[in-house]
Design an enzyme around this catalytic site. Structure first.
Site, PDB file in Angstrom:
ATOM      1  N   TYR A 135       0.829  -1.208   0.000  1.00  0.00           N
ATOM      2  CA  TYR A 135       0.000   0.000   0.000  1.00  0.00           C
ATOM      3  C   TYR A 135       0.863   1.259   0.000  1.00  0.00           C
ATOM      4  CZ  TYR A 135      -3.436   3.396   1.807  1.00  0.00           C
ATOM      5  OH  TYR A 135      -4.249   4.487   1.995  1.00  0.00           O
ATOM      6  N   LYS A 154       1.243   4.666  -2.611  1.00  0.00           N
ATOM      7  CA  LYS A 154       1.018   6.046  -2.206  1.00  0.00           C
ATOM      8  C   LYS A 154       2.234   6.923  -2.499  1.00  0.00           C
ATOM      9  CE  LYS A 154      -3.173   5.377  -1.022  1.00  0.00           C
ATOM     10  NZ  LYS A 154      -4.268   5.951  -1.815  1.00  0.00           N
TER      11      LYS A 154
END
Length: 255
Positions: A158, A162
């Site tokens: 994740y 980002k």
């Protein structure tokens, strides 16, 4: 009385059935924009649109998978067919799949990459093509996270996405600035949403370790988004802004 500074704007916001995305749509609509609200869940989409329109907003639902390139293209075409243009695109859709690095599966990895990176990249591409054609510029915004700046347990994949979105915003300046299209990213920290508000420890923990003394509200995040997609930010592009009450300055672990 709220200003109507987005009165002439047509916006697409993905992943907006609830939480931060919903409040972004709500604030845009309250300030005059016509908003195309997307969520993968049709019931969430319908409910969100109804809530915004009850406040005299101009909001239209487009349920579907914001990581699917053909759907993204149809969504942009739909906005242009109905309203004649597209001026704002906000790639808010994303998924968080926690997992231990040593056991993280290829399926989980690919899902996170497809939604967080792929969906954002191809929404930007489709929106920018339309904005270039219009010759009036436009605004593109990516939704990053503090995890793109600070390591967080069980979020290796994740956090990659980002951090990647912030680099994408920077890189697209080369491609888009000549067409008066700005592209930026924001990186929210801990935020009270439907997903977190029911955990009594969440607000307590993040209030304790956030220098400003509380986690963000969805309105805190949405109001920052409105600045980035407004005319006031017309000379800002390729930038990323952390909205975390100072947490990344101290980086106290929530664990």
């Amino acid at each position: 009385m709220l200003s109507k500074k987005f009165d002439e704007h047509i916006a697409i916001v993905t992943g907006a059935g609830q939480g931060i995305g919903f409040e972004i749509c709500r604030q845009l609509a309250l300030h005059g924009a016509t908003v195309m609200l997307n969520d993968i869940e049709e019931m969430l989409t319908t409910k969100a649109v109804e809530l915004i329109n009850k406040e005299n907003g101009k909001c239209h639902g487009v349920p579907g998978d914001a990581s699917d390139v053909s759907f993204i293209e149809k969504m942009v075409d739909n906005a242009v067919d109905r309203f004649g243009k597209l001026t704002i695109a906000i790639a808010n859709a994303g998924i968080t799949l926690f997992g231990d690095f040593f056991n993280y599966s290829p399926d989980a990895f690919n899902s996170v990459m497809q939604v967080n990176l792929g969906g954002s990249f191809f929404l930007a591409q489709a929106a920018a093509k339309q904005m270039k054609k219009q010759k009036d510029g436009g605004r593109i915004l990516f939704m990053s996270s503090v995890t793109g700046h600070q390591a967080h347990k069980d979020l290796a994949a994740y956090s990659m996405t980002k951090a990647g979105l912030e680099m994408l915003a920077k890189n697209l300046v080369i491609e888009l600035a000549q067409y008066k299209i700005t592209v930026n990213a924001i990186a929210p920290g801990a935020t009270l949403t439907e997903r977190t508000v029911h955990d009594p420890e969440y607000e307590k923990t993040w209030s304790r370790i956030t220098p400003i003394g509380r986690p963000a509200t969805t309105k805190d995040i949405a109001e920052t988004v409105l600045f980035f997609v407004s005319d006031e930010a017309r000379h800002i592009t390729g930038q990323s802004l952390v909205i975390d009450g100072g947490w990344t300055s101290v980086s106290v672990s929530p664990y």
